[in-house]
Design an enzyme around this catalytic site. Structure first.
Site, short mmCIF file in Angstrom:
data_model
loop_
_atom_site.label_atom_id
_atom_site.label_comp_id
_atom_site.label_asym_id
_atom_site.label_seq_id
_atom_site.Cartn_x
_atom_site.Cartn_y
_atom_site.Cartn_z
N ARG A 99 26.63 10.26 48.27
CA ARG A 99 25.99 11.23 49.17
C ARG A 99 26.97 11.84 50.16
NH1 ARG A 99 19.92 9.01 49.64
NH2 ARG A 99 19.92 8.07 47.57
N GLU A 120 38.78 4.07 41.00
CA GLU A 120 39.26 5.43 41.20
C GLU A 120 38.29 6.14 42.14
OE1 GLU A 120 38.32 4.51 37.83
OE2 GLU A 120 40.28 3.70 37.34
#
Length: 171
Positions: A99, A120
């Site tokens: 978000r 990652e």
């Protein structure tokens, strides 16, 4: 299978609120260790998965890592995994980071793979983004088969078997 293992979901510590980690309803929320490799362009290196240069990164050891806008960082999990022969995992980023425009990518953990998971992080925003070490970053979902696989990651002598620390691409 997971060391260190947290049998319940941890939502706070002595310093206050944290991004949760530990056992969840149907998975396990993994933590990010305080070792980061942040992409940099200061050496004008070309990103080549067949000939990867460590000059593409700046190493950061800290409780917080700031990823520049539209950039990328590698890290590793606090947890060390030993995946059973009849299990495959899928890992998805936590909604708290998603978000904020931070994508966490982890490839599947194959049967009989073991090691620290390389994480990652992509900062898709035009603003700097903060990643917190020793807090939750993604959820691992375990898929159990009713029979062991024919050929495991260990059987294939996979190149990332037993990795520790933040592991760069190998060919």
């Amino acid at each position: 299978m997971i060391e260190p293992f947290e049998p319940e979901q941890v939502r706070a510590n002595a310093s206050g609120r944290i991004i949760s980690y530990g056992t969840s309803s149907y998975g396990y929320d993994i933590r990010c260790a305080p070792e980061f490799k942040v992409f940099t362009n200061i050496n004008s290196a070309v990103v080549d998965p067949k000939d990867f240069s460590s000059a593409s990164f700046v190493d950061i050891n800290a409780d917080v890592c700031i990823i520049p806008p539209n950039s990328f960082a590698l890290a590793r999990t606090v947890e060390y995994f030993r995946i059973p022969r009849n299990v495959l995992t899928i890992c998805l980023g936590k909604s708290t980071y998603a978000r904020c425009g931070i994508i966490v990518n982890v490839t599947p953990l194959e049967p009989e793979w073991e090691g620290h998971v390389t994480l990652e992080f992509s900062n898709t925003t035009p603003l700097p983004a903060r990643i917190y070490a020793n807090e939750g970053v993604a959820q691992v979902i375990f898929l159990e088969s009713d029979q062991p696989c024919a050929t495991s990651y260990r059987d294939r002598a996979g190149k990332y078997q037993g990795q520790t620390g933040v592991t760069l691409p190998k060919t």
